[in-house]
Design a protein around this motif. Structure first.
Motif, PDB file in Angstrom:
ATOM      1  N   TYR A  75       3.950   5.501  -5.976  1.00  0.00           N
ATOM      2  CA  TYR A  75       3.601   5.962  -4.850  1.00  0.00           C
ATOM      3  C   TYR A  75       4.619   7.267  -4.561  1.00  0.00           C
ATOM      4  O   TYR A  75       4.366   8.314  -3.808  1.00  0.00           O
ATOM      5  CB  TYR A  75       3.943   5.165  -3.803  1.00  0.00           C
ATOM      6  CG  TYR A  75       2.939   4.068  -3.722  1.00  0.00           C
ATOM      7  CD1 TYR A  75       1.592   4.450  -4.263  1.00  0.00           C
ATOM      8  CD2 TYR A  75       2.895   2.737  -3.367  1.00  0.00           C
ATOM      9  CE1 TYR A  75       0.497   3.393  -4.004  1.00  0.00           C
ATOM     10  CE2 TYR A  75       2.154   1.811  -3.289  1.00  0.00           C
ATOM     11  CZ  TYR A  75       0.728   2.141  -3.798  1.00  0.00           C
ATOM     12  OH  TYR A  75      -0.254   1.232  -3.486  1.00  0.00           O
ATOM     13  N   ARG A  76       5.792   7.130  -5.146  1.00  0.00           N
ATOM     14  CA  ARG A  76       6.905   8.229  -4.901  1.00  0.00           C
ATOM     15  C   ARG A  76       6.163   9.584  -5.912  1.00  0.00           C
ATOM     16  O   ARG A  76       6.252  10.746  -5.285  1.00  0.00           O
ATOM     17  CB  ARG A  76       8.376   7.980  -5.440  1.00  0.00           C
ATOM     18  CG  ARG A  76       9.047   7.016  -4.716  1.00  0.00           C
ATOM     19  CD  ARG A  76      10.415   7.324  -5.455  1.00  0.00           C
ATOM     20  NE  ARG A  76      11.459   6.175  -4.508  1.00  0.00           N
ATOM     21  CZ  ARG A  76      11.714   5.013  -4.871  1.00  0.00           C
ATOM     22  NH1 ARG A  76      11.454   4.719  -6.211  1.00  0.00           N
ATOM     23  NH2 ARG A  76      12.682   4.326  -4.292  1.00  0.00           N
ATOM     24  N   ARG A  77       5.638   9.168  -7.001  1.00  0.00           N
ATOM     25  CA  ARG A  77       5.032  10.530  -7.625  1.00  0.00           C
ATOM     26  C   ARG A  77       3.938  11.047  -6.814  1.00  0.00           C
ATOM     27  O   ARG A  77       3.754  12.404  -6.910  1.00  0.00           O
ATOM     28  CB  ARG A  77       4.717   9.922  -8.960  1.00  0.00           C
ATOM     29  CG  ARG A  77       4.168  10.924  -9.921  1.00  0.00           C
ATOM     30  CD  ARG A  77       3.928  10.581 -11.363  1.00  0.00           C
ATOM     31  NE  ARG A  77       3.375  11.384 -12.236  1.00  0.00           N
ATOM     32  CZ  ARG A  77       2.221  11.107 -12.867  1.00  0.00           C
ATOM     33  NH1 ARG A  77       1.581   9.943 -12.873  1.00  0.00           N
ATOM     34  NH2 ARG A  77       1.854  12.068 -13.761  1.00  0.00           N
ATOM     35  N   ILE A  95       6.700   6.514   2.575  1.00  0.00           N
ATOM     36  CA  ILE A  95       5.871   6.098   1.492  1.00  0.00           C
ATOM     37  C   ILE A  95       6.516   4.627   0.819  1.00  0.00           C
ATOM     38  O   ILE A  95       7.776   4.540   0.827  1.00  0.00           O
ATOM     39  CB  ILE A  95       5.872   7.218   0.463  1.00  0.00           C
ATOM     40  CG1 ILE A  95       4.753   7.874   0.828  1.00  0.00           C
ATOM     41  CG2 ILE A  95       5.377   6.540  -0.977  1.00  0.00           C
ATOM     42  CD1 ILE A  95       4.465   9.158  -0.102  1.00  0.00           C
ATOM     43  N   THR A  96       5.942   3.539   0.550  1.00  0.00           N
ATOM     44  CA  THR A  96       6.300   2.528  -0.220  1.00  0.00           C
ATOM     45  C   THR A  96       7.170   2.765  -1.500  1.00  0.00           C
ATOM     46  O   THR A  96       6.539   3.795  -2.220  1.00  0.00           O
ATOM     47  CB  THR A  96       5.305   1.506  -0.410  1.00  0.00           C
ATOM     48  OG1 THR A  96       4.603   1.094   0.691  1.00  0.00           O
ATOM     49  CG2 THR A  96       5.841   0.405  -1.243  1.00  0.00           C
ATOM     50  N   GLU A 148       0.843  -1.173  -0.235  1.00  0.00           N
ATOM     51  CA  GLU A 148       0.011  -0.343  -0.106  1.00  0.00           C
ATOM     52  C   GLU A 148       0.754   1.182   0.023  1.00  0.00           C
ATOM     53  O   GLU A 148       2.025   1.127  -0.034  1.00  0.00           O
ATOM     54  CB  GLU A 148      -0.848   0.105   1.301  1.00  0.00           C
ATOM     55  CG  GLU A 148      -2.292  -0.403   0.913  1.00  0.00           C
ATOM     56  CD  GLU A 148      -2.919   0.266  -0.203  1.00  0.00           C
ATOM     57  OE1 GLU A 148      -2.679   1.647  -0.346  1.00  0.00           O
ATOM     58  OE2 GLU A 148      -3.792   0.127  -0.911  1.00  0.00           O
ATOM     59  N   LEU A 149       0.269   2.288  -0.062  1.00  0.00           N
ATOM     60  CA  LEU A 149       1.065   3.753  -0.107  1.00  0.00           C
ATOM     61  C   LEU A 149       2.075   3.829   1.026  1.00  0.00           C
ATOM     62  O   LEU A 149       3.292   4.186   0.735  1.00  0.00           O
ATOM     63  CB  LEU A 149       0.148   4.756  -0.056  1.00  0.00           C
ATOM     64  CG  LEU A 149       0.495   6.218   0.080  1.00  0.00           C
ATOM     65  CD1 LEU A 149       1.253   6.518  -1.223  1.00  0.00           C
ATOM     66  CD2 LEU A 149      -0.571   7.311   0.254  1.00  0.00           C
ATOM     67  N   ALA A 150       1.573   3.598   2.175  1.00  0.00           N
ATOM     68  CA  ALA A 150       2.578   3.551   3.350  1.00  0.00           C
ATOM     69  C   ALA A 150       2.975   2.198   3.652  1.00  0.00           C
ATOM     70  O   ALA A 150       2.521   1.263   3.218  1.00  0.00           O
ATOM     71  CB  ALA A 150       1.722   3.765   4.626  1.00  0.00           C
TER      72      ALA A 150
END
Length: 358
Positions: A106-108, A100-101, A43-45
């Motif tokens: 997700y970085r973007r 963030i993963t 997931e995002l985190a």
């Protein structure tokens, strides 16, 4: 009555260490948990793990699969002296929360949305119900959207965040609403109208891709389903299966009533009603989806069950749902049980123990 659609559930969980603080080892647990009989995702985190059930036929089968997947994930976490916690917001204050993963997408998102993406980690429960086609899905969304506050209040499971009682039952919903593409779905004129609104959000940069359609009800981009994203992750697998059975029954009911015009609840009124449901949960009242009158939430849950009773019976889920809701009436929903556990000693570790998966 329409043919009974299949359904499934996605659940997000927090990964914590033995003291209850968020761990950044979510990607590691996901990799170790991958199996062909279900889907486990990042997931995002980095502190989150998500599971997706197989396609199921009834609530009992879904409960069996969710119980199995929860146990498997908890086992992989336990091998690393970690715990999976079924709550929708982090319980303890974090001096250095996990980031963030590290995937390109997700970085973007983190760069584009800043602290919206980097703070306010939340965990939801998403119900997928198979639909005949996307145009029908949009029409079902129009008919079911007024019941979203009832579903949110029933499943609220995030009263604590960062070591504090938020005075909300679902703080997750408040945090999640910060995303510009989140919130209750509009009342759509057609599938073309749905697509034009998505295109406008993409053009405005409020979404980076179609995976960021975060409305509380949306058309799935990967499956032939209508996805209900309104609920907190539930404390127990049985509560998740009960939610899914209610959602499917609501979809099945509305499929048989599409010749009738949908209730025209204005977006701002629905948003206000969702805020109230997030604040008060089962302890409060909400506007009745049909009359607009302020009604105690437990009464609204009962009226929802009566509305979808023929569909629950048709699907074979009536006894399952009836027994589950009787248990919730006696013991409370997740938010109520969290506060009760905390009240015994004023210790959040007791809440973490309550919500840790085994």
């Amino acid at each position: 009555m329409e043919q009974i659609p299949t359904f499934g559930v996605e659940e997000e969980f927090l990964l914590v260490d033995e003291q209850g603080h968020l761990s950044d080892r979510g990607p590691e647990v996901v990799e170790a948990s991958a199996r062909p009989d279900g889907d486990v995702q990042r997931e995002l985190a980095r502190s989150q793990v998500e599971l997706a059930s197989e396609v199921c036929q009834d609530a009992a089968e879904l409960l069996d699969r969710l119980t199995h997947f929860r146990s498997r994930l908890a086992g992989e976490a336990g091998k690393r002296q970690l715990r999976l916690v079924a709550t929708a917001t982090p319980l303890l204050a974090e001096q250095h929360p996990p980031g963030i993963t590290p995937t390109p997408r997700y970085r973007r998102m983190g760069e584009h949305f800043g602290l919206i993406a980097r703070t306010g980690t939340t965990c939801g429960c998403h119900v997928h119900v198979r639909i005949p086609d996307r145009a029908t899905g949009v029409r079902v969304s129009n008919h079911t959207r007024p019941w979203l506050p009832v579903l949110l209040a029933l499943t609220a499971n995030s009263p604590f965040d960062g070591g504090r009682d938020t005075r909300y039952s679902s703080w997750r919903y408040v945090l999640w609403s910060r995303w510009p593409s989140a919130g209750p779905p509009p009342l759509f004129a057609s599938l073309d109208d749905y697509e034009s609104r998505v295109a406008a959000l993409l053009e405005a940069g409020a979404m980076l891709d179609r995976g960021m359609i975060y409305w509380d009800i949306r058309l799935s981009e990967k499956r032939p389903t209508l996805e209900f994203r309104i609920s907190d992750v539930t404390a127990t697998a049985r509560e998740a299966a009960t939610l899914a059975a209610l959602v499917r029954a609501l979809v099945l009911t509305e499929l048989s009533e599409l010749d009738w015009p949908p209730p025209r609840v204005p977006g701002e009124v629905l948003r206000a009603n969702l805020w109230r449901a997030a604040r008060d949960g089962l302890d409060g009242s909400a506007l009745h989806p049909e009359t607009g009158r302020l009604t105690p939430v437990p009464a609204l849950v009962g009226q929802l069950v009566e509305r979808v009773r023929p569909a629950l019976t048709h699907a074979g889920d009536l006894d399952f749902v009836t027994e589950s809701l009787a248990w919730v009436r006696e013991h409370g929903n997740g938010a109520q049980r969290q506060r009760r556990a905390y009240a015994r000693r004023q210790e959040l570790c007791d809440v973490i123990d309550l919500l840790s998966l085994h």
